[in-house]
Design a protein around this motif. Sequence first.
Motif, PDB file in Angstrom:
ATOM      1  N   SER A 405       0.815  -1.213   0.000  1.00 43.75           N
ATOM      2  CA  SER A 405       0.000   0.000   0.000  1.00 43.75           C
ATOM      3  C   SER A 405       0.849   1.264   0.000  1.00 43.75           C
ATOM      4  O   SER A 405       0.375   2.324  -0.423  1.00 43.75           O
ATOM      5  N   ILE A 408       0.954   2.441  -3.483  1.00 41.84           N
ATOM      6  CA  ILE A 408      -0.269   3.108  -3.926  1.00 41.84           C
ATOM      7  C   ILE A 408      -0.259   4.570  -3.503  1.00 41.84           C
ATOM      8  O   ILE A 408      -0.534   5.483  -4.296  1.00 41.84           O
ATOM      9  N   TYR A 426      -8.747   9.616  -6.501  1.00 38.26           N
ATOM     10  CA  TYR A 426      -8.068   8.529  -5.789  1.00 38.26           C
ATOM     11  C   TYR A 426      -7.689   8.924  -4.371  1.00 38.26           C
ATOM     12  O   TYR A 426      -7.657   8.083  -3.471  1.00 38.26           O
ATOM     13  N   ARG A 429     -10.974   8.383  -2.639  1.00 39.68           N
ATOM     14  CA  ARG A 429     -11.433   7.002  -2.593  1.00 39.68           C
ATOM     15  C   ARG A 429     -10.469   6.082  -1.854  1.00 39.68           C
ATOM     16  O   ARG A 429     -10.878   5.370  -0.911  1.00 39.68           O
ATOM     17  N   LYS A 430      -9.215   6.058  -2.277  1.00 45.07           N
ATOM     18  CA  LYS A 430      -8.265   5.072  -1.738  1.00 45.07           C
ATOM     19  C   LYS A 430      -7.629   5.502  -0.425  1.00 45.07           C
ATOM     20  O   LYS A 430      -7.205   4.655   0.362  1.00 45.07           O
TER      21      LYS A 430
END
Length: 474
Positions: A405, A408, A426, A429-430
Amino acid sequence: MFVDADEIYPPLFYQQFDAEWATSRDMDVLMVPSVLYLRGKRLKYAPGYPIYHPRLVRRETVGFVRNHTGHGEAVLASSRVATADIATNIIFTMARSWPGCTSTSARRRRKSSCNRRRCLDDRARPDQRLAGPLLAADSGAVCLPLPVARRFSGWCGRSGICVDVYLVRGDDLLASQGRTLGGAFGMTVSLILATLGRDWQVAEFLRSLLAQNYRDFELIVIDQNRDGKIDAIMDRFGPELAIRHVKVDFTGNARARDYGIALAQGEIVAFPDDDCCYAADVLQKVVAEFDLRPELAIVVGASYDADTRRFSIGVNSRKARYFSRLAMLGVEFTQFFAVARLERSQFYLDHDFGIGAKYAGGEGFEMLYRLLRAGAKAFYTPDIRIYHPDKDHYRLGNARMLMYSTGIGAYIRKFANQRDWFIAYYIARKMLLAPVLKMLLAVLSGNRAKLAYWYYSLVGIWRGFFAYRSSGCL
């Protein structure tokens, strides 16, 4: 074999014929489905479709009768019937006036007058030739290069559409498709396998390549092992596969794959993991998708767990669809790239990302986002099945999630630094909504292990976001 004037058989059909149907004695009739295309787009909700027709029959054992509707054909009950899962494409357009055709009256459409056009060789205008597997909007004839097609008849359809019908030999059609269907059929696939520390998994992947229906591929193995770990495996499979075994003195997944891009000779490039396996028809279906959709630059398959047959790692869906950078699908080992259709300057992996780099993960999504931002068209289908162990699971612990992660978060920060406003999606969201919602659901279900898993995911993403500093390496 029977072909309607408005039908196009994909290359996959002929490949399956050569591989299986031609020698099968277990069937007399092959029922083939048809799907509809209107102005280049498949009609997903056409009533009654896909419709099955007897298209491949054994001459000496099959008889035809009129079916119960009085329109169409049926075979005798004594015939042994098999069903294909490869559909023909029925192409049609709807227009008030069709070039070269005028209806004399609403009541006399069957007597429409047409100025028939001939579209028989490569000298015909580009708009009179097949664009990919679909007819151009103003084309009045199916076009095949001489001497492949032989004129059989010409007639005007009930709607005033000019149709030229040809008798075509299957082998000649295969040869012609490489010239008229955008050139995708017959494309070489370059598989770049970066490996370190694994041996029997590599052998399993090579076995899956031996089983491929589509054989026009090369395998480039970027070997980062220092102890000759896979040398014996390369020697064993070398005589049967086109393997280019390249030993390097560096480590890093993204760097190794990037190194392989420079060596690739194929029109399609992919990056299989060294612990994945391909279903036997993966390459066949990938090439067929590029052939069917000439605007495509990226085809993405689904990742499945070989034991459970459920979706594995990456972002998967049960629905085939085009996607954009706001809804990216797949994972790097399920992605296939048609190099000539990409912005070539963007087709590289950032060496800051991936196993063995500063940020252990995110290299595939980082490149995919860049390519989509540059205008590449991407299509996802779960029918392309790539098997990979499901390692992104809370039961396997939190260390892997924490590690991956960070990549990411780092690639989100990279594009945020470039003032790419789409990346705000993103961030929301992430980095906020998805992990917090999943943590909340874990609390409500009383699952402490899942709660810890998504907590470490959130921590890793934010850690990567704040830690990101570009090293300038491509």
